[in-house]
Design an enzyme around this catalytic site. Structure first.
Site, PDB file in Angstrom:
ATOM      1  N   ASP A 243       0.832  -1.198   0.000  1.00 16.08           N
ATOM      2  CA  ASP A 243       0.000   0.000   0.000  1.00 16.08           C
ATOM      3  C   ASP A 243       0.874   1.259   0.000  1.00 16.08           C
ATOM      4  O   ASP A 243       1.789   1.369   0.829  1.00 16.08           O
ATOM      5  CB  ASP A 243      -0.870  -0.048   1.276  1.00 16.08           C
ATOM      6  CG  ASP A 243      -1.947   0.993   1.311  1.00 16.08           C
ATOM      7  OD1 ASP A 243      -2.841   0.930   0.458  1.00 16.08           O
ATOM      8  OD2 ASP A 243      -1.897   1.868   2.205  1.00 16.08           O
ATOM      9  N   GLU A 283       1.893  -0.306  -4.951  1.00 15.69           N
ATOM     10  CA  GLU A 283       0.855   0.677  -5.235  1.00 15.69           C
ATOM     11  C   GLU A 283       1.490   2.067  -5.214  1.00 15.69           C
ATOM     12  O   GLU A 283       1.903   2.544  -4.149  1.00 15.69           O
ATOM     13  CB  GLU A 283      -0.274   0.644  -4.199  1.00 15.69           C
ATOM     14  CG  GLU A 283      -1.422   1.526  -4.664  1.00 15.69           C
ATOM     15  CD  GLU A 283      -2.239   2.167  -3.546  1.00 15.69           C
ATOM     16  OE1 GLU A 283      -3.386   2.527  -3.801  1.00 15.69           O
ATOM     17  OE2 GLU A 283      -1.725   2.341  -2.421  1.00 15.69           O
TER      18      GLU A 283
HETATM   19  C1  NOJ Z   1      -4.408   3.069  -0.776  1.00 13.35           C
HETATM   20  C2  NOJ Z   1      -5.588   2.153  -0.680  1.00 13.35           C
HETATM   21  O1  NOJ Z   1      -5.836   1.607  -1.959  1.00 13.35           O
HETATM   22  C3  NOJ Z   1      -6.744   2.965  -0.177  1.00 13.35           C
HETATM   23  O2  NOJ Z   1      -7.931   2.237  -0.212  1.00 13.35           O
HETATM   24  C4  NOJ Z   1      -6.428   3.417   1.218  1.00 13.35           C
HETATM   25  O3  NOJ Z   1      -7.454   4.274   1.672  1.00 13.35           O
HETATM   26  C5  NOJ Z   1      -5.105   4.170   1.269  1.00 13.35           C
HETATM   27  N1  NOJ Z   1      -4.058   3.515   0.538  1.00 13.35           N
HETATM   28  C6  NOJ Z   1      -4.622   4.308   2.680  1.00 13.35           C
HETATM   29  O4  NOJ Z   1      -4.108   3.102   3.146  1.00 13.35           O
END
Ligand code: NOJ
Length: 545
Positions: A243, A283
């Site tokens: 993440d 990500e």
């Molecule tokens: C990215 C995630 O995809 C999202 O859903 C989340 O709110 C944020 N990171 C914070 O962790």
């Protein structure tokens, strides 16, 4: 209007193409391989992730086993055969760890457990065993950048300025810091600093106030998170979706993928490489080149999500011109180091459902799915995409819940998802778009996607082959060649939604004549050139060697 596009299964495509086309010359039939054996070969060993179809699961919404209306791990385990039948090879589970659920699990309060709503560690072990027995893999979501404000580390850190974890988070006497020029991520409030009355200081958070940022300048924090990664790898998970991993360190020099964060990712990769056949996908926190996530190609991430495609594709698909798509994928190939693999999504849990993003025009999603399955990269599906699931109307955590409603599996109360009351209402038309209904309809979204994934399966060219964009004199047609050592494929995707278009790729230099595998477009080799003809919103996948 009937938006259903006829689908021909790969195995019978040549025969059907020959039988149904009166105007086309007979097509060649290239020697067929044992695709199941090829798939097994490609999905084994360290490069498996290039050939896998990933499927993102919101465990809360996939399948409830206990009747409490909340999806859980045993429920997911019971659906593995359904997912395998669709063509799924690997799962990415959105966070499954204990969490107060201020952000659907992206606020972890215990990195070494399972959210009791979802089950137990034993349930996870059972899921892993069942998945591995089917040749499927399971990746967990690893939230490294921040914890929940209820995590024991934060509860300790906020006590005072001298406790052992006093600097595990980022504290300041003012709602700012000269060393942190980073604001909140759009959509997560107006400020990145929140006052904590107990400690009498402000803490830093890029996301919600319930998600304090960890301080990676403290080496103990990075070490603790490596312990977390090892814990799950020891348990048998096949890797991680990391993440917003670029945000770990902040400095006056920047907020995203600064050198110290890159160095930490290399350490994480070293840990991962201590286990066989594991993989990680990054990500990004925003747009721009994903090249920084790959380092030299083998020392950081194996995959990174391509947001520069995920965000604009509904506009590109509807705009009539193939240019943005051709340019995007050509540029990506140039930008990434050898070994890098893009992770291609059409949607995910942070986006509106494709149905909404395409204005309910299913054939736009279908053409995008063809691109997702055949352009260089690994497809990451989002649960429900196979039904072109309609958005929900209810919101529990935040507006993104509209794309997180339960899977409608079959008829009856609870639509096969639960025997109780679902934690959030199903989306519109759920009863009409159940998996059972769509499976019985050869023109359905489910049938379309299943056929497409079956075609990609066991064909090395799509997961790891080269890409050559074939320039066509009709700008509405996207045409490209994918090649592995011994096979070549051409894909044609039309951007005109109302008229049949035909064009010539003067310098196509195809290695052979076209054998139609899927779709209604045609491709005819004319010496060095090739003529491609695409019906409205049509596409074609051809073998040319
Ligand atoms: C990215 C995630 O995809 C999202 O859903 C989340 O709110 C944020 N990171 C914070 O962790």
């Amino acid at each position: 209007m009937n938006h259903k596009i006829p689908l021909r299964a790969a195995a019978v495509a040549m025969t059907l193409a020959a039988c149904t086309s009166t105007s086309r010359a007979p097509e060649p039939a290239y020697p067929e391989k044992d695709r199941a054996a090829e798939a097994q070969r490609l999905l084994s060993g360290p490069g498996w992730y290039r050939h896998a179809i990933f499927y993102e699961v919101y465990v809360r919404s996939l399948q409830d086993s206990g009747g409490d209306g909340i999806g859980d791990l045993p429920g997911l385990t019971s659906r593995l055969d359904d997912l395998k039948a669709l063509g799924v090879d690997a799962l990415w589970l959105m966070p499954i760890m204990p969490s107060p659920f201020a952000d659907s699990g992206y606020d972890v309060s215990d990195y070494l457990g399972v959210n009791p709503d979802y089950g137990t560690l034993a349930d996870l072990d059972a899921l892993l065993a069942a998945a591995h027995a089917r040749g499927m893999r399971v990746m967990l979501d690893l939230v490294l950048n921040h914890t929940s404000d209820r995590h024991p580390w934060f509860l300790e850190s906020r006590q005072d300025r001298t406790n052992p974890r006093a600097d595990w988070y980022v504290w300041s006497d003012t709602p700012s810091s000269p060393t942190i020029p980073c604001g909140p991520i759009p959509g997560f409030g107006n400020g990145a600093w929140t006052f904590d009355a107990t400690r009498g200081q402000y803490y830093f958070h890029r996301f919600g106030a319930a998600q304090p940022d960890l301080n990676y300048w403290n080496p103990d924090v990075g070490a603790a998170m490596l312990d977390v990664a090892r814990f799950w790898l020891d348990r048998g998970v096949d890797g991680f979706r990391c993440d917003v991993v670029g945000l770990l360190h902040e400095s006056p020099a920047g907020c995203d993928m600064i050198p110290e964060t890159q160095a930490y990712i290399r350490r994480l990769r070293t840990e991962l490489d201590g286990y066989p056949d594991r993989a990680m996908v990054a990500e990004p926190a925003g747009f721009g080149s994903t090249a920084p996530f790959f380092g030299g190609g083998s020392d950081m991430f194996q995959m990174a999500f391509d947001f520069d495609f995920l965000f604009p594709w509904p506009g590109w698909i509807a705009a009539g011109s193939a240019r943005p798509l051709a340019d995007h994928f050509a540029a990506l190939q140039q930008a990434l180091p050898p070994g890098a693999q893009s992770a291609i999504q059409l949607s995910n849990h942070d986006f509106a459902r494709n149905f909404e993003r395409t204005g309910g025009v299913s054939f736009r999603w279908r053409r995008a799915a063809v691109i997702q399955a055949t352009m260089p990269g690994t497809p990451f599906l989002y649960y429900g995409e196979e039904l072109d699931l309609r958005p929900g109307t209810q919101v529990v955590v935040d507006d993104r819940d509209r794309a997180r409603t339960p899977m409608p599996w079959s008829d009856g109360p609870g639509l096969g998802f639960t025997t109780g009351t679902p934690w959030i209402a199903f989306g519109a038309d759920a009863a009409r778009t159940t998996v059972a209904t769509e499976r019985a309809d050869p023109g359905s979204a489910h049938a379309f996607l299943k056929g497409l994934l079956a075609l990609r399966r066991g064909r090395e060219a799509f997961g790891a082959g080269s890409l050559r964009i074939l320039e066509v004199d009709d700008p509405s047609i996207l045409l490209f060649l994918r090649e592995s050592a011994d096979e070549s494929y051409v894909v044609a995707v039309g951007m005109d939604e109302t008229a049949t278009r035909s064009g010539v790729a003067a310098a196509a230099r195809l290695p052979g004549d076209a054998q139609t595998l899927l779709g209604t477009a045609s491709l005819v080799r004319e010496g060095d050139a090739a003529r491609v003809t695409v019906p409205p919103s049509g596409f074609g996948i051809f073998r040319v060697r």
